[in-house]
Design a protein around this motif. Structure first.
Motif, short mmCIF file in Angstrom:
data_model
loop_
_atom_site.label_atom_id
_atom_site.label_comp_id
_atom_site.label_asym_id
_atom_site.label_seq_id
_atom_site.Cartn_x
_atom_site.Cartn_y
_atom_site.Cartn_z
N GLY A 193 4.58 -6.19 6.05
CA GLY A 193 4.04 -7.47 6.59
C GLY A 193 4.87 -8.78 6.05
N LYS A 196 7.08 -10.88 7.74
CA LYS A 196 6.47 -11.86 8.66
C LYS A 196 6.77 -13.44 8.14
N SER A 356 0.29 -7.97 5.84
CA SER A 356 -0.06 -6.83 6.48
C SER A 356 0.72 -5.72 6.05
N TYR A 357 0.04 -4.60 6.40
CA TYR A 357 0.78 -3.36 6.11
C TYR A 357 2.21 -3.19 6.69
N TYR A 359 4.93 -5.32 9.57
CA TYR A 359 5.01 -6.45 10.40
C TYR A 359 4.94 -6.38 11.83
N ASP A 362 -0.76 -3.77 13.47
CA ASP A 362 -2.08 -4.28 12.64
C ASP A 362 -2.73 -2.94 12.03
N ASN A 364 -3.81 0.12 9.31
CA ASN A 364 -3.95 -0.06 7.79
C ASN A 364 -3.02 0.99 7.20
#
Ligand SMILES: *[C@@H]1O[C@H](CO)[C@@H](O)[C@H](O)[C@H]1NC(C)=O
Ligand SMILES: *[C@@H]1O[C@H](CO)[C@@H](O)[C@H](O)[C@H]1NC(C)=O
Ligand SMILES: *[C@@H]1O[C@H](CO)[C@@H](O)[C@H](O)[C@H]1NC(C)=O
Ligand SMILES: *[C@@H]1O[C@H](CO)[C@@H](O)[C@H](O)[C@H]1NC(C)=O
Ligand SMILES: *[C@@H]1O[C@H](CO)[C@@H](O)[C@H](O)[C@H]1NC(C)=O
Length: 394
Positions: A193, A196, A356-357, A359, A362, A364
């Motif tokens: 992430g 992003k 976030s894990y 990009y 969502d 985990n």
């Protein structure tokens, strides 16, 4: 490589090593001056090196992290090629404490990066020697040159084997695409992430060859991750979870649809990890080839094993090297210059924003890999001028 070239290289290496040793004295002096200078700078301007107010580094611990770059023995190529020599030479150089490590990362990333051709050469030689014949670039993927129809292939995550079937044989490329030194610039794009909002797309696409992982979407994310893909991997778990193991026609259609954004790319399948997923990956390869025209390629299990053994010993990671590190350590002979994006194992950026894990979704994270240890290895290669790591915006 001819004997002559090799002879010249050895002489060159010996000369270089002697010179490097002579430089130690001078460098120690230089280091002292740098430390003194840095201390003065720290005292005069306490905010210069800090990530944030709470974690102001102690000058020395931050600088000591970079001590290996002036260790001249590091620049002398390993002569006998043993795995343990490599492991000792390139062992983890950074603290296991993430807070302190991030302070060091911040300092390292703020320095101007410069490719170090001499050390890159030494590292590549050492890596080649430590990986041995099984870990050579021409065995990175299965081809009709390095296996035959009917050969027995061993799976690497458990004791089992399979024969090269007619169906697999037909999917194998005649020869490998991965030949030494044929590509000038490569981008290796992880899926963190951290990408992003990075605006790195343009920079990523400037490379001649772009590596991506596990079908991470590019469509809709071009500004940050680029649009070009020459190689992407596909993990069995993704096919199982997202495409219901391709059981129904509708799953296969959805899968083919997702592949369209990678038109022209190679699709790398780690088909020889688990035997019970082998047939599903062969099916995925067939779908990719027939419906979208992607060239499936299969990682050679012996090659993976030599890379995994090496990193397990060197960075004291888990037994299962990630596809990211496997690919990265396999292509050092393929690409002259490697830019790495989207690798970041921490939940926040250097300036504290949440990451976030992935990009592109969502989900985990997983804990089955040693991302933190592998990332320390990447930072080290960056610090030594072998690869260029991009963190944050471009
Ligand atoms: C070669 O490898 C062995 C075993 O790791 C080691 O003991 C020896 O010192 C190495 N020799 C050289 C010249 O590096
Ligand atoms: C230089 O590196 C070698 C091998 O990694 C190590 O044994 C030695 O202690 C290092 N020397 C210094 C001054 O850090
Ligand atoms: C990489 O992919 C791009 C399109 O995505 C293509 O134009 C280019 O020729 C490919 N490079 C190589 C070396 O195959
Ligand atoms: C390697 O990791 C294990 C478990 O995480 C630890 O007990 C051991 O001390 C480590 N070894 C080295 C050389 O760092
Ligand atoms: C991820 O973890 C967070 C907190 O542990 C949880 O609230 C969230 O639902 C999880 N997301 C998914 C997709 O599992």
């Amino acid at each position: 490589m001819g004997t002559n070239t090799f002879y010249n290289m050895s002489r060159w290496a010996a000369f270089w090593c002697k010179r490097a040793l002579l430089r130690v004295v001078f460098r120690s002096f230089l280091l002292m001056s740098i430390i003194l200078l840095s201390i003065s700078i720290m005292v005069l301007s306490p905010n210069l090196y800090s990530v944030n107010e709470a974690h102001r580094p102690t000058t020395v611990s931050a600088l000591v992290t970079g001590r290996q770059s002036i260790n001249s023995t590091l620049h002398c190529a390993i002569q006998n090629g043993s795995l343990s020599t490599f492991a000792r030479k390139y062992a983890n150089h950074y603290t296991a404490n993430d807070v302190d490590f991030l302070v060091a990362v911040d300092i390292i990333m703020k320095r101007k990066w410069q490719q170090n051709s001499a050390f890159s050469q030494v590292f590549r030689n050492d890596l080649r020697a430590a990986l041995g014949d099984k870990g050579k670039l021409d065995r990175f993927i299965l081809t009709r040159q390095n296996v035959r129809w009917g050969d027995k292939i061993n799976f690497y995550r458990h004791k089992a084997s399979a024969r090269i079937s007619r169906q697999l044989w037909q999917l194998l490329p005649k020869d490998t695409f991965f030949k030494p030194g044929i590509i000038q610039r490569c981008s290796v794009v992880g899926s963190s992430g951290i990408l992003k909002g990075s605006q790195c797309g343009h920079s990523i696409d400037k490379a001649d060859f772009v590596f991506r992982f596990n079908l991470a979407d590019v469509k809709g994310y071009e500004t940050d991750v680029g649009g070009k893909t020459n190689f992407t991997t596909l993990n069995p778990s993704l096919i199982m979870i997202k495409y219901s193991s391709l059981r129904r026609k509708e799953d296969r259609t959805r899968f083919a649809e997702a592949l369209k954004q990678f038109k022209g790319s190679l699709l790398f399948l780690p088909a020889f990890a688990f035997k019970w997923r082998y047939q599903m990956l062969i099916q995925a390869a067939s779908v990719a080839k027939k419906s979208v025209g992607l060239q499936p390629i299969f990682g050679h299990p012996d090659h993976y094993t030599s890379v995994a053994n090496l990193w397990q010993k060197t960075i004291n990671g888990t037994r299962w090297t990630t596809t990211g590190l496997h690919v990265l350590s396999s292509i050092l002979d393929f690409c002259e210059q490697i830019d790495v994006y989207g690798f970041w194992p921490f939940p926040t950026t250097l300036d504290g924003r949440a990451v976030s894990y992935h990009y592109h979704n969502d989900i985990n994270g997983t804990t089955s890999h040693s991302f933190g240890k592998e990332f320390r290895g990447l930072v080290y290669l960056h610090e030594q001028g072998i690869i260029k790591l991009h963190i944050g915006s471009c």
